[in-house]
Design a protein around this motif. Structure first.
Motif: not given
Length: 385
Positions: A99-101, A105-111, A235-236
């Motif tokens: 959520e922080g990075h 929209e992308k965060a929702a897809q990933i989660l 980022g990871f």
């Protein structure tokens, strides 16, 4: 060499204290006791535990711990300190990273992705990676002035190896931006007709094999996950590297916790060597649950002889029994001393603090204060090494 715990805790330059060691040696109790003692000596402390047994929550008088630091009641704040405690929620921390990075929209897809949900809950090394991620978050919040913590005490994950938490950030980072994931991501990135060209020409054989091994739906979930996560790959790796540098930096101190047992001290020795190889600051060894006797001057042999004399005389059976118990305890102490001495001979520069074995488990703040006081009294060792 004797480890001066109070000097370590009182030093404002000490910002992170990492308690590590093999399982079952008292890391959680040690971390909690250090947190209580530091807070009552004026530090603003947050204790981060990754122990699934929740013993820390019980010892601190909290109904439960979660991913948010909670104030600990009952701590003496007259010196100006305070104590917070939290327990790592591995999945929630991973969600916070996403959520922080990423965009909403992308965060929702990933989660919502099934592969991510499995990865964030059970992938080998995720717990250790997220422990270090949370440590980085806590330190960043303190540096930004969002919280007034000036000391973070970390209780490292219970792992089959005490080295897992050091390796995990790099291992997970390598996985997420490694060649295997890049192969999986190629079809999803290509899109449209190019997708089929890549599938048939570039990695058709490999993808076909992975489809057989993983299943078509699983492979699709992985590829969708990778496509959504692509902008975060770097980022990871960056956060893994940043956390590693934080562990090596001045202001971080490692305490290796061990019991006076051969296997625990063998792992402690290996860990000490690894920390030295990695250039990480080792404060010393906490030797936990050391057995001593109330009459150290009375050897096991003399106690047994006296017990036999009483038996022969047919009198003072209770005293004879107590002498035999003392003899057993002295023999145990001698075995522990021999094992600990081998560690000290192998690592003469490592400072040691000793904590006597307690008659019952620690389950409240008073017990933690007692452990902290024992650590502080380690300038007068329970036995000579």
């Amino acid at each position: 060499m004797t480890l001066d715990i109070d000097t370590l805790l009182d030093d404002p330059a000490t910002r992170i204290l990492v308690c590590c060691g093999s399982g079952g040696v008292g890391k959680t109790t040690t971390a909690a006791a250090l947190g209580v003692r530091a807070a009552e000596r004026g530090r603003h402390v947050v204790v981060l535990t990754i122990d699934p047994a929740r013993r820390l929550a019980q010892s601190l008088g909290l109904a439960e711990l979660d991913n948010t630091p909670r104030p600990v009641a009952g701590v003496d704040t007259s010196a100006g300190g305070a104590l917070h405690a939290m327990m790592l929620d591995m999945k929630r921390t991973f969600d916070e990273v996403i959520e922080g990075h990423a965009t909403a929209e992308k965060a929702a897809q990933i989660l919502e992705n099934p592969f991510y949900q499995a990865l964030s809950s059970s992938f080998a090394g995720t717990q250790e990676y997220m422990a270090m991620e949370k440590l980085g978050q806590l330190r960043a919040q303190a540096d930004a002035g969002e919280h007034d913590w000036d000391l973070i005490v970390v209780d490292t994950p219970p792992s089959r190896s005490a080295l897992d938490f050091l390796d995990a950030p790099q291992r997970l980072g390598s996985f997420l931006d490694g060649r295997f994931i890049r192969v999986l991501s190629a079809p999803a990135k290509a899109g449209g007709r190019a997708y089929f060209k890549v599938m048939s020409a570039a990695i058709g054989t490999a993808t076909g094999l992975m489809t057989k091994l993983l299943g078509a739906q699983v492979l699709k979930d992985v590829q969708t996950f990778v496509a959504a996560l692509d902008t975060m790959f770097g980022g990871f790796r960056e956060r893994a590297d940043a956390t590693y540098r934080l562990l090596q930096a001045p202001g971080t101190a490692f305490l290796v916790v061990a019991a006076p047992e051969r296997d625990a001290l063998r792992e402690a020795s290996y860990f000490v060597e690894r920390l030295e190889d990695e250039g990480m600051p080792l404060a010393g060894l906490v030797l936990n649950r050391v057995h001593t006797g109330p009459a150290e001057g009375l050897s096991a042999e003399r106690a047994l002889t006296a017990a036999e004399d009483l038996d022969d005389a047919g009198e003072h059976a209770l005293t004879a029994g107590l002498l035999r118990i003392h003899a057993d305890r002295m023999r145990l102490s001698e075995r522990e001393r021999a094992v600990a001495s081998r560690f000290v001979q192998a690592h003469p520069a490592v400072e040691v603090a000793q904590v006597p074995a307690r008659p019952q488990d620690v389950h409240d703040l008073d017990g933690l204060r007692g452990v902290g006081a024992d650590l502080a009294r380690s300038g007068q060792p329970a036995f000579s090494l």
